[in-house]
Design a protein around this motif. Sequence first.
Motif, mmCIF file in Angstrom:
data_model
loop_
_atom_site.group_PDB
_atom_site.id
_atom_site.type_symbol
_atom_site.label_atom_id
_atom_site.label_comp_id
_atom_site.label_asym_id
_atom_site.label_seq_id
_atom_site.Cartn_x
_atom_site.Cartn_y
_atom_site.Cartn_z
ATOM 1 N N LEU A 43 0.727 -0.987 -0.134
ATOM 2 C CA LEU A 43 -0.049 0.038 0.037
ATOM 3 C C LEU A 43 0.821 1.291 0.180
ATOM 4 C CD1 LEU A 43 -2.694 -1.059 2.344
ATOM 5 C CD2 LEU A 43 -3.034 -0.713 -0.026
ATOM 6 N N LEU A 44 1.887 1.023 0.663
ATOM 7 C CA LEU A 44 2.975 2.507 0.651
ATOM 8 C C LEU A 44 3.641 2.665 -0.700
ATOM 9 C CD1 LEU A 44 4.657 2.369 4.096
ATOM 10 C CD2 LEU A 44 3.125 4.110 3.180
ATOM 11 N N CYS A 45 3.621 1.584 -1.454
ATOM 12 C CA CYS A 45 4.224 1.759 -2.684
ATOM 13 C C CYS A 45 3.167 2.463 -3.708
ATOM 14 C CB CYS A 45 4.595 0.111 -3.340
ATOM 15 S SG CYS A 45 5.095 0.073 -4.896
ATOM 16 N N ASP A 46 2.092 1.830 -3.608
ATOM 17 C CA ASP A 46 0.996 2.455 -4.332
ATOM 18 C C ASP A 46 0.856 3.814 -4.225
ATOM 19 O OD1 ASP A 46 0.576 0.208 -5.531
ATOM 20 O OD2 ASP A 46 -1.178 -0.656 -4.199
ATOM 21 N N GLY A 47 0.587 4.037 -2.756
ATOM 22 C CA GLY A 47 0.655 5.638 -2.311
ATOM 23 C C GLY A 47 1.698 6.559 -2.696
ATOM 24 N N PHE A 48 2.777 6.052 -2.811
ATOM 25 C CA PHE A 48 3.781 6.871 -3.461
ATOM 26 C C PHE A 48 4.045 6.811 -4.736
ATOM 27 C CE2 PHE A 48 5.143 6.875 1.050
ATOM 28 C CZ PHE A 48 5.608 8.296 1.353
ATOM 29 N N PHE A 49 3.579 5.912 -5.393
ATOM 30 C CA PHE A 49 3.568 5.786 -6.876
ATOM 31 C C PHE A 49 2.524 6.700 -7.626
ATOM 32 C CE2 PHE A 49 2.224 3.650 -10.940
ATOM 33 C CZ PHE A 49 3.316 3.554 -11.557
ATOM 34 N N VAL A 50 1.528 6.710 -7.315
ATOM 35 C CA VAL A 50 0.428 7.443 -7.872
ATOM 36 C C VAL A 50 0.694 9.065 -7.992
ATOM 37 C CG1 VAL A 50 -1.929 8.536 -7.526
ATOM 38 C CG2 VAL A 50 -1.352 6.040 -7.323
ATOM 39 N N PRO A 51 1.185 9.811 -6.591
ATOM 40 C CA PRO A 51 1.709 11.110 -7.073
ATOM 41 C C PRO A 51 2.896 11.153 -7.912
ATOM 42 C CG PRO A 51 1.804 10.532 -4.954
ATOM 43 C CD PRO A 51 1.274 9.285 -5.521
ATOM 44 N N GLY A 52 3.649 10.388 -7.605
ATOM 45 C CA GLY A 52 5.187 10.460 -8.266
ATOM 46 C C GLY A 52 4.758 10.398 -9.900
ATOM 47 N N VAL A 53 4.079 9.326 -10.169
ATOM 48 C CA VAL A 53 3.733 9.309 -11.692
ATOM 49 C C VAL A 53 3.015 10.515 -12.032
ATOM 50 C CG1 VAL A 53 2.597 7.949 -13.474
ATOM 51 C CG2 VAL A 53 4.102 6.685 -11.771
ATOM 52 N N ALA A 120 11.412 11.599 -6.889
ATOM 53 C CA ALA A 120 11.560 11.563 -5.326
ATOM 54 C C ALA A 120 10.511 10.585 -4.991
ATOM 55 C CB ALA A 120 11.755 12.644 -4.631
ATOM 56 N N PHE A 121 9.176 10.926 -5.162
ATOM 57 C CA PHE A 121 8.251 9.987 -4.964
ATOM 58 C C PHE A 121 8.099 8.731 -5.342
ATOM 59 C CE2 PHE A 121 6.489 13.696 -2.682
ATOM 60 C CZ PHE A 121 5.388 13.066 -1.738
ATOM 61 N N PHE A 122 8.526 8.786 -6.754
ATOM 62 C CA PHE A 122 8.733 7.341 -7.581
ATOM 63 C C PHE A 122 9.918 6.504 -6.959
ATOM 64 C CE2 PHE A 122 10.015 4.856 -11.297
ATOM 65 C CZ PHE A 122 8.806 4.208 -11.480
ATOM 66 N N ALA A 123 10.867 7.315 -6.411
ATOM 67 C CA ALA A 123 11.931 6.405 -5.922
ATOM 68 C C ALA A 123 11.573 5.799 -4.464
ATOM 69 C CB ALA A 123 13.242 7.318 -5.752
ATOM 70 N N VAL A 124 10.743 6.544 -3.805
ATOM 71 C CA VAL A 124 10.255 5.953 -2.503
ATOM 72 C C VAL A 124 9.265 4.744 -2.762
ATOM 73 C CG1 VAL A 124 9.027 6.438 -0.272
ATOM 74 C CG2 VAL A 124 10.563 8.017 -1.334
ATOM 75 N N ALA A 125 8.648 4.975 -3.773
ATOM 76 C CA ALA A 125 7.848 3.934 -4.226
ATOM 77 C C ALA A 125 8.534 2.515 -4.555
ATOM 78 C CB ALA A 125 6.811 4.062 -5.453
ATOM 79 N N LEU A 126 9.657 2.934 -5.432
ATOM 80 C CA LEU A 126 10.522 1.647 -5.669
ATOM 81 C C LEU A 126 11.054 1.094 -4.439
ATOM 82 C CD1 LEU A 126 12.287 2.900 -8.914
ATOM 83 C CD2 LEU A 126 10.384 1.104 -8.806
ATOM 84 N N LEU A 127 11.507 1.869 -3.538
ATOM 85 C CA LEU A 127 12.172 1.266 -2.156
ATOM 86 C C LEU A 127 11.039 0.324 -1.598
ATOM 87 C CD1 LEU A 127 14.201 1.279 0.060
ATOM 88 C CD2 LEU A 127 12.972 3.410 0.882
#
Length: 138
Positions: A43-53, A120-127
């Motif tokens: 869920l954290l991956c999804d949460g950071f992926f959406v605004p990053g993209v 940065a948000f995309f990188a956190v999502a990848l993490l």
Amino acid sequence: MKNRRAILLKIGISTLAALLLTLVVLATHGFWQTETPVERCRLLCDGFFVPGVLLICAGALIFVSNYGIFNGISYAVRYVARMFVPWSGKRDESYGEYVSHRAEKGKITGYGFLFWVGGAFFAVALLFLLLFYQHFEG
């Protein structure tokens, strides 16, 4: 000093908006009710992926619009709108004139922060995706 302040303001506002969107995504998917770390990482991956993209795509749209990719679409919409609105002004502008007027206005500048914050948000999502696959068993 003033330029640095403006850049920090842009980055701060876009980061705040992205964090709010992250919280909305987490809230709508029931993050606070999950019990397993695997589900939380997903869920954290999804949460950071959406605004990053979304931020990266917004920056990419501005980038391509600076090169006139959408001139034909905007001219067509403007032409159709002028057909139906009687007080809309000049009606005999050709496409070439429209493109030259758009080129005179100049390009949009100062949107690089969208790529930085989105990246940065995309990188956190990848993490969080890596953490998810480290804990995932199946």
